[in-house]
Enzyme design. Sequence first.
Site, PDB file in Angstrom:
ATOM      1  N   SER A 251     -85.226 -24.188 -51.456  1.00 31.45           N
ATOM      2  CA  SER A 251     -86.622 -23.944 -50.824  1.00 31.45           C
ATOM      3  C   SER A 251     -86.647 -24.269 -49.669  1.00 31.45           C
ATOM      4  O   SER A 251     -85.956 -25.066 -48.919  1.00 31.45           O
ATOM      5  CB  SER A 251     -87.519 -24.744 -51.845  1.00 31.45           C
ATOM      6  OG  SER A 251     -86.990 -26.472 -51.363  1.00 31.45           O
ATOM      7  N   LYS A 252     -87.832 -23.527 -48.997  1.00 31.07           N
ATOM      8  CA  LYS A 252     -88.145 -24.070 -47.685  1.00 31.07           C
ATOM      9  C   LYS A 252     -88.362 -25.473 -47.277  1.00 31.07           C
ATOM     10  O   LYS A 252     -88.097 -25.985 -46.440  1.00 31.07           O
ATOM     11  CB  LYS A 252     -89.466 -23.212 -47.358  1.00 31.07           C
ATOM     12  CG  LYS A 252     -89.361 -21.831 -47.204  1.00 31.07           C
ATOM     13  CD  LYS A 252     -90.649 -21.112 -46.834  1.00 31.07           C
ATOM     14  CE  LYS A 252     -90.677 -19.558 -47.314  1.00 31.07           C
ATOM     15  NZ  LYS A 252     -91.922 -18.916 -47.241  1.00 31.07           N
TER      16      LYS A 252
END
Length: 497
Positions: A251-252
């Site tokens: 995930s970012k």
Amino acid sequence: METRVRFAPSPTGYLHIGSARTALFNYLYTRKVGGKFLLRIEDTDLQRSTEESTRSIIEGLAWLGLDYDEEIVFQSDNASKHREIALKLLDEGKAYRDFTPKELPSDANIKEAIAERARQNQGEKNMRDNPFRDLSKEESDKKAESGEPFAIRLKVAESGKTSFEDGVYGFLERDYSEIEDLVLLRSDGHPLYNLAVVCDDIEMQISDVVRGQDHLTNTHKQILIYEALGEAPPRFAHLPLILAPNKGKLSKRKHGAVVSLTTYRDAGFVAAAFRNFLALLGWSAGEEREIYNLEELIKKFSLEGIHRSNAVFNFQENDPRHWTDDKALWMNAEYIRTMPLEDLLPLVKDELKSAKLWREEYEDGDKAWFEKTVDLIRQRFFTLKDFSQQGRAFFSEDFDFDQAAIDKNLKKFPDLQAWLPELADRLETVEDFTHDNLETVVNQFAEEKGTKLGVIMNGARSVLTGLAVGPSMLAVFEALGKEKSVLRLKSQIAWNQ
Ligand code: GLU
């Protein structure tokens, strides 16, 4: 029917490499059959959508060479159409007004208690348990007319199953009892994701939806909307996820820049190499080979080649040498080393320009020198940045010395402090400063001094390039030319490090 696919990112952040891979797979899938590749920006979440993100998506696709065939569709432009369709379903009795007040208590404890109860009830909850589901039309109209706010929900049948043949996972079905009467339109008139996507996919005549596996649950819901609208759903194919090294979600928020496509452009990746790498992240043509140009990818691509298991993006957090997937770096090095020189030169030019090392002569009087030098130094490089960093000594007098190289190859052999300037005098006498002529001179010099050739060469490399490794030293002398080689051999800068 023409194959028409779309890439439909939500512009709520930088282009994630997982999304970039989705775009690539859509592109390859449709290009193979001569179909259309469309871009739809799903900007309906007004709070989180940004123009900057839209720009980064467009730039990212351009960098990867994924050109779309029609004008970009912005989903928010279609909101009134989505509303009309929700109202039509309401009219036909396929949807109903839900007058449940939407506001949750503002008190955090009460909110949490409600959420907890919802979690506990999840297994046994009756998805049709809504007091407004079976309200008569008259009653519902009356409440609406009196100004009570309402959401519009799809009226999912009491019993039955949705099913479809997924292009990757095969036959998939889901019991209606697992699907809530989904909200189509919020009480503020805002159309929700599943409705918007279905309406737009119909409008854009999408034949195939290829998207992340995280949308599987939505697909079942969307099929119900297609049915309610009396439209045939497109074909669906869901792509396995790309996971972090610990098999968690990539995930970012957790992994930051390593998942953003622009990071790779800015870190000196060759677009063709990164595209090649992305293609192999969860897909293979069933052969040993790994290097494919775009044309070959288009030819070889098929949904059958997509792996059903999730792909893993292998990088080591907090290790600068393995900051991204080793295979991505390897592949980039492979491209830099083997791509046609004429394709590499403009990329090196851009890199040197941004490092303020570019000189116009490299395309004019020094063109032959520049091409030969790039060809020489590219052999060991991993990214385009290396041309301005490790390769800096070839383009500038102002380069750094690697302390380890100086200690190991120079200071450990104090004799070199006198020998290297002496070698410089010897090189000065070489008329034709070429590899073969230099070889004789340097060999003879080492012999005279009764030392190993390697000691002379490693020492020379350290003062000429600042590094411990690089291309063959004779080629380095030749590339730098007589004047620079002599000056640097005589210089004391490295000795004072
Ligand atoms: N906008 C959705 C997303 O970014 C994708 C929708 C779709 O492909 O159907 O996850």
